[in-house]
Write an enzyme that holds these catalytic residues in place. Sequence first.
Site, mmCIF file in Angstrom:
data_model
loop_
_atom_site.group_PDB
_atom_site.id
_atom_site.type_symbol
_atom_site.label_atom_id
_atom_site.label_comp_id
_atom_site.label_asym_id
_atom_site.label_seq_id
_atom_site.Cartn_x
_atom_site.Cartn_y
_atom_site.Cartn_z
ATOM 1 N N CYS A 227 -0.241 0.859 5.227
ATOM 2 C CA CYS A 227 0.803 0.637 4.332
ATOM 3 C C CYS A 227 1.189 1.729 3.697
ATOM 4 O O CYS A 227 2.136 2.048 3.352
ATOM 5 C CB CYS A 227 0.507 -0.528 3.742
ATOM 6 S SG CYS A 227 -1.072 -0.416 2.572
ATOM 7 N N HIS A 712 -1.969 -2.343 -2.091
ATOM 8 C CA HIS A 712 -1.288 -2.568 -1.210
ATOM 9 C C HIS A 712 0.098 -1.529 -1.424
ATOM 10 O O HIS A 712 0.402 -1.648 -2.472
ATOM 11 C CB HIS A 712 -0.596 -3.755 -0.821
ATOM 12 C CG HIS A 712 0.141 -4.089 0.352
ATOM 13 N ND1 HIS A 712 -0.154 -3.548 1.612
ATOM 14 C CD2 HIS A 712 1.522 -4.602 0.413
ATOM 15 C CE1 HIS A 712 0.967 -3.646 2.261
ATOM 16 N NE2 HIS A 712 1.929 -4.381 1.743
#
Length: 758
Positions: A227, A712
């Site tokens: 990510c 994230h």
Amino acid sequence: GRSRPCSREASSERGAAGEYMVERRWYDQWKEFVETGDQNSSSFPGQIDNSELFEDQDSYHLKERLVENEDFMLVPAEAWRKLLAWYGLVEGQPALERKVVDLPSTLKVEIYPVEVYLCLHSNMDTVITARFSHSLQEVMCREFSVQQGAECRLWMKSSDTSCERLRNVHVSVLDACLTSGMTVIMEMRNADGTWPTAENTHKNSADGCEYRGQPGVCGLSNLGNTCFMNSALQCLSNTPPLTEYFLRSAYLEELNFTNPLGMKGEIAEAFADVIKQMWSGRHHSVVPRIFKTKVGHFASQFLGYQQHDSQELLSFLLDGLHEDLNRVKNKEYIELRDAGGRPDQEVAEEAWRNHLRRNDSVIVDTFHGLFKSTLVCPECHKVSVTFDPFCYLSVPLPVSKDRVMEVFFVSLDPKEKPFQMVVTDVFNHRFYKIYQADEALSCILDRDDIFVYELSRGVGGGEEVNQDEEVVLGLYLRERSHYRDYGSGSSSYGTSLFGHPLLLSVPRTLCTQEGLYPLLLQRLEWVTQTHSHTHTHTHTDTFTHTQRDTHTHTEKHTYTHAPQPYVAIDWDPDMKKTYYNENEAEKYTKHSSMDESQQQMSVQLQECIQLFTTTETLEEDNPWYCPVCKLHQLATKKLDLWGLPEVLIIHLKRFSYNKFSREKLDSLVHFPLRDLDFSDCLLRKKLTNGEPPSRYDLIAVSNHYGGLRDGHYTSYSRNKDNGQWYYYDDSKVTFATEDQIVVSHLQSHLRVSHYQSQ
């Protein structure tokens, strides 16, 4: 710098032998034990215990993002076998053997083995689960007894049912970017020369052609903790000058295949492929597997599946693209001249011309600006002025002096105000460290279990403890185990610690076995069952500390260990089961302060930029050599913005590192969507012909959710064609409003922002 990923570089001397993971604190305790040389020491580490490395004690799956030398140590196979023979392993725990993977440019210890499913296209019901790092086709041919010379090809199938052909069938799992849970399907050519998947492949291609969407509004598949890469790529994809350069294939005329600092054009070509797919308008999402492989090939820190910093990837990518597209084929040597009192404008223009003589690319055209750096000697007051190019601004965040810490307080009497306290770090049922009153809080890590103990109120009940009259003792609880022969010709029982240790202040006159016994039992009254004969079934060994040459061999052992004296109470297993109340020992009361919400620090982006240009004094490990004094001096340094680029990247330094800890600064940063104005802090008006940019509009943001070692990445970006904002979360793309972007810092933390000049 930041910690390296867990699949770390290994020395070439290790060859292909495996290594074993050992929990770091157990390792430290073992190291202390063998250094003391006393087999009866309370520092005896007991069985190898890797509990802290597992998510749970049932599946024994490793926690994610473990860091070597912080969470675990790696030991060679021979050392592991000896440790296992001497100490044993906690029952049920698996040995954490890890392979050394031989990669083209380095050796790496593979901390997280990839577990994939293997099957044949002709028999999809028979699936084999495998963990390996070697050639995929070689393993599959062996597992499925495929005849030698059979023509095969491999397909990778992820959880979202999409298939992608693996064209290099001899590639390793690591280079193929396979992640756990994926399926590798092998198909073999039919006797008539066709492939079984030909019809399905044609159908999938036709389906793909039917999709028509907004060019650039395209997700990126997560290949396994990628990510950070996807977030950075989305920001660059929505940088108009760069994307238009690649979409019109201008890069083909400027690829530099001979630059020794570049990647032979491979990074630029891989980036171009991703951009063209994303802006074709024919894909909901793109799988950037080839790009990821190329990045890992040229920058080994990005190999594997560990989480990284999006800014770290962005920095590498901008540098790689620049060198791959550098229009300067032969870099000439340029001797730098001192400013020598010349006007700043003259020196700055000379510095910029020199920079362009060696560095000329679309990256320089789009992202490079110029700093003015001023150093002043504290002794002779010599002023040195230089002008240096930059590709992005890494600005600091104001750091709050307050720190919130979670501690366990062990009180003698909860109804009374504490009189004297000692701060400790408790690990594995023992005192890992006892802090001195003058030690800085920065030496305590966020992950440490801090216990604060209240000591007794002195002999008279109110005065401070007199060191000549009282001794502070540590109290350990140990359970006896089987007898152990240490090769000395005599045997002694082994012990293992349990429960929480205690600290207590004891009159020196009572530091005998007879004097300590009732005091210790009284201190343990709250965790023992109520039986009149409890104390008659426990056995006490007393340990005090003098010089090493005063060892005795009686029941009262005396030896040197860290300066803290301690007492260990040994429990027979049956007596422990009968009289020790484990539930009571683990109870605690939650203080009201634990429920209070912590006020986050809030700053404006302009404040961070102002802090970046504040005068500072160089640190001792980075002095400046004064040409007048002929000495290294701790000069004052000031950075100023001289010229700004067309697209300005601002990187917030949220991750803070020092000798003792690494932490993420979670301050809320308010940033403007329009009219970020630098006119007040920009010294010069231009780098090249024309008016320089000084006002910027936001075009992209990289966000980070979570803590330092996990979390994230996502991004917000404004499409260059329709002006609409979108939220990119790996392969998922949704519409976004400007209001969402403004308030997003309440849930996530801005890491990198891209501004384009108006």
